[in-house]
Design an enzyme around this catalytic site. Structure first.
Site, PDB file in Angstrom:
ATOM      1  N   VAL A   1       0.817  -1.213   0.000  1.00  0.00           N
ATOM      2  CA  VAL A   1       0.000   0.000   0.000  1.00  0.00           C
ATOM      3  C   VAL A   1       0.851   1.265   0.000  1.00  0.00           C
ATOM      4  O   VAL A   1       0.308   2.372  -0.068  1.00  0.00           O
ATOM      5  CB  VAL A   1      -0.978   0.043   1.190  1.00  0.00           C
ATOM      6  CG1 VAL A   1      -1.981  -1.087   1.107  1.00  0.00           C
ATOM      7  CG2 VAL A   1      -0.236   0.009   2.515  1.00  0.00           C
TER       8      VAL A   1
ATOM      9  N   GLU B   1       8.608   0.450  10.671  1.00  0.00           N
ATOM     10  CA  GLU B   1       7.728  -0.004   9.589  1.00  0.00           C
ATOM     11  C   GLU B   1       7.352  -1.463   9.788  1.00  0.00           C
ATOM     12  O   GLU B   1       8.214  -2.335   9.937  1.00  0.00           O
ATOM     13  CB  GLU B   1       8.413   0.153   8.224  1.00  0.00           C
ATOM     14  CG  GLU B   1       7.484  -0.247   7.086  1.00  0.00           C
ATOM     15  CD  GLU B   1       8.187  -0.326   5.742  1.00  0.00           C
ATOM     16  OE1 GLU B   1       7.708  -1.078   4.868  1.00  0.00           O
ATOM     17  OE2 GLU B   1       9.222   0.356   5.567  1.00  0.00           O
TER      18      GLU B   1
ATOM     19  N   GLY C   1       3.414  -6.038   6.000  1.00  0.00           N
ATOM     20  CA  GLY C   1       2.023  -6.260   5.631  1.00  0.00           C
ATOM     21  C   GLY C   1       1.097  -5.388   6.457  1.00  0.00           C
ATOM     22  O   GLY C   1       1.370  -4.210   6.681  1.00  0.00           O
TER      23      GLY C   1
ATOM     24  N   THR D   1       6.544   1.635   2.765  1.00  0.00           N
ATOM     25  CA  THR D   1       7.971   1.966   2.717  1.00  0.00           C
ATOM     26  C   THR D   1       8.183   3.388   2.211  1.00  0.00           C
ATOM     27  O   THR D   1       8.990   4.148   2.777  1.00  0.00           O
ATOM     28  CB  THR D   1       8.717   0.961   1.827  1.00  0.00           C
ATOM     29  OG1 THR D   1       8.592  -0.343   2.401  1.00  0.00           O
ATOM     30  CG2 THR D   1      10.192   1.314   1.710  1.00  0.00           C
TER      31      THR D   1
ATOM     32  N   ASP E   1      13.260  -3.304   1.603  1.00  0.00           N
ATOM     33  CA  ASP E   1      12.561  -2.045   1.869  1.00  0.00           C
ATOM     34  C   ASP E   1      13.460  -1.008   2.524  1.00  0.00           C
ATOM     35  O   ASP E   1      13.427   0.183   2.175  1.00  0.00           O
ATOM     36  CB  ASP E   1      11.349  -2.296   2.769  1.00  0.00           C
ATOM     37  CG  ASP E   1      10.266  -3.106   2.084  1.00  0.00           C
ATOM     38  OD1 ASP E   1      10.276  -3.180   0.848  1.00  0.00           O
ATOM     39  OD2 ASP E   1       9.412  -3.665   2.797  1.00  0.00           O
TER      40      ASP E   1
ATOM     41  N   PRO F   1       2.440  10.831  -4.270  1.00  0.00           N
ATOM     42  CA  PRO F   1       2.089  10.635  -5.676  1.00  0.00           C
ATOM     43  C   PRO F   1       2.554   9.279  -6.179  1.00  0.00           C
ATOM     44  O   PRO F   1       3.630   8.786  -5.786  1.00  0.00           O
ATOM     45  CB  PRO F   1       2.818  11.773  -6.385  1.00  0.00           C
ATOM     46  CG  PRO F   1       3.953  12.124  -5.483  1.00  0.00           C
ATOM     47  CD  PRO F   1       3.458  11.887  -4.087  1.00  0.00           C
TER      48      PRO F   1
ATOM     49  N   LYS G   1      12.899  -1.716  10.803  1.00  0.00           N
ATOM     50  CA  LYS G   1      11.907  -2.680  10.324  1.00  0.00           C
ATOM     51  C   LYS G   1      12.163  -3.995  11.048  1.00  0.00           C
ATOM     52  O   LYS G   1      13.198  -4.637  10.832  1.00  0.00           O
ATOM     53  CB  LYS G   1      12.011  -2.866   8.814  1.00  0.00           C
ATOM     54  CG  LYS G   1      10.841  -3.670   8.236  1.00  0.00           C
ATOM     55  CD  LYS G   1      10.837  -3.642   6.721  1.00  0.00           C
ATOM     56  CE  LYS G   1       9.692  -4.463   6.147  1.00  0.00           C
ATOM     57  NZ  LYS G   1       8.457  -3.699   6.034  1.00  0.00           N
TER      58      LYS G   1
END
Length: 229
Positions: free
Chosen positions: A16, A112, A115, A19, A53, A205, A40
């Protein structure tokens, strides 16, 4: 602008934009003069050339303070990916200790997830929500990264409900990839987020990862509007 000492970045699903949102938050905080570390707990899907990531966060932000708990090859849930390599996953306490060390050194620590919120991070069924609840700082909150397209409202509200039931505060929502030509559905979804009562931080963006890192760092503070301290 401000974030808590520890901010957990979770998503309503995989892919989604967690990262990129983490990188944009790190770039925004760094641009404001804060010291930032990124962590992470479980990195899966490391490419054959060793790219994951956190390597992307490092590339885009230029930070040298990016860390992982474990690196696994398969792009799968951590428990399954670790089993396929016959690897042990770090314990919840290991992650708590790492965060305690990082918060003693840096103004902000961004964590982070893997999933969605309730993906298991270890062999004892602990999730990112459990790690957030066990974190060593009282000033802890979540950023929820959402999709823009059809279905995102249900996924987002389920995630917010799960966080609310656990008493975990939410700093805000962010759309991880906003198209150049949004549909009517996407526009109304964004308006729903803005009116939801949960702070809407902004949108990244689509294609932001393809920007030159210097351009990414320059633009990030315009994409995400952090709460004022």
């Amino acid at each position: 602008m401000s974030l808590p000492a520890i901010t957990f970045i979770t998503g309503t699903d995989t892919d989604v934009g967690k990262t990129l949102t983490t990188a944009a938050l790190a770039a925004t905080l760094s641009a404001a003069g804060a010291t930032v570390a990124v962590y992470k707990p479980t990195q899966t899907g490391v490419t054959p050339d060793g790219h994951g990531d956190m390597d992307e966060v490092t590339r885009l932000t230029g930070l040298g303070t990016v860390f992982e708990g474990v690196r696994l090859r398969d792009p799968m849930a951590p428990v399954v990916a670790a089993a396929r390599e016959n690897r042990a996953l770090p314990s919840l306490q290991h992650h708590v200790d790492r965060l305690a060390t990082l918060t003693a050194t840096f103004d902000h620590v961004l964590v982070e997830g893997a999933g969605g919120l309730l993906v298991e991070l270890d062999g004892e069924a602990h999730t990112l929500a459990d790690l957030a609840a066990a974190a060593p700082a009282a000033a802890t909150a979540m950023v929820v990264v959402c999709r823009s397209a059809l279905g995102t409202l249900n996924h987002t509200m389920l995630t917010l409900e799960a966080l609310g039931r656990r008493g975990l505060p939410v700093t805000g929502l962010a759309i991880g990839s906003w198209p150049a030509a949004p549909s009517a559905i996407e526009l109304t979804n964004r308006e729903y987020f803005r009116a939801s009562g949960t702070s809407f931080l902004g949108s990244l963006p689509a294609g932001a990862s393809r920007l030159d890192p210097a351009a990414f760092r320059c633009a990030a503070p315009r994409w995400l509007h952090l709460p004022v301290a």
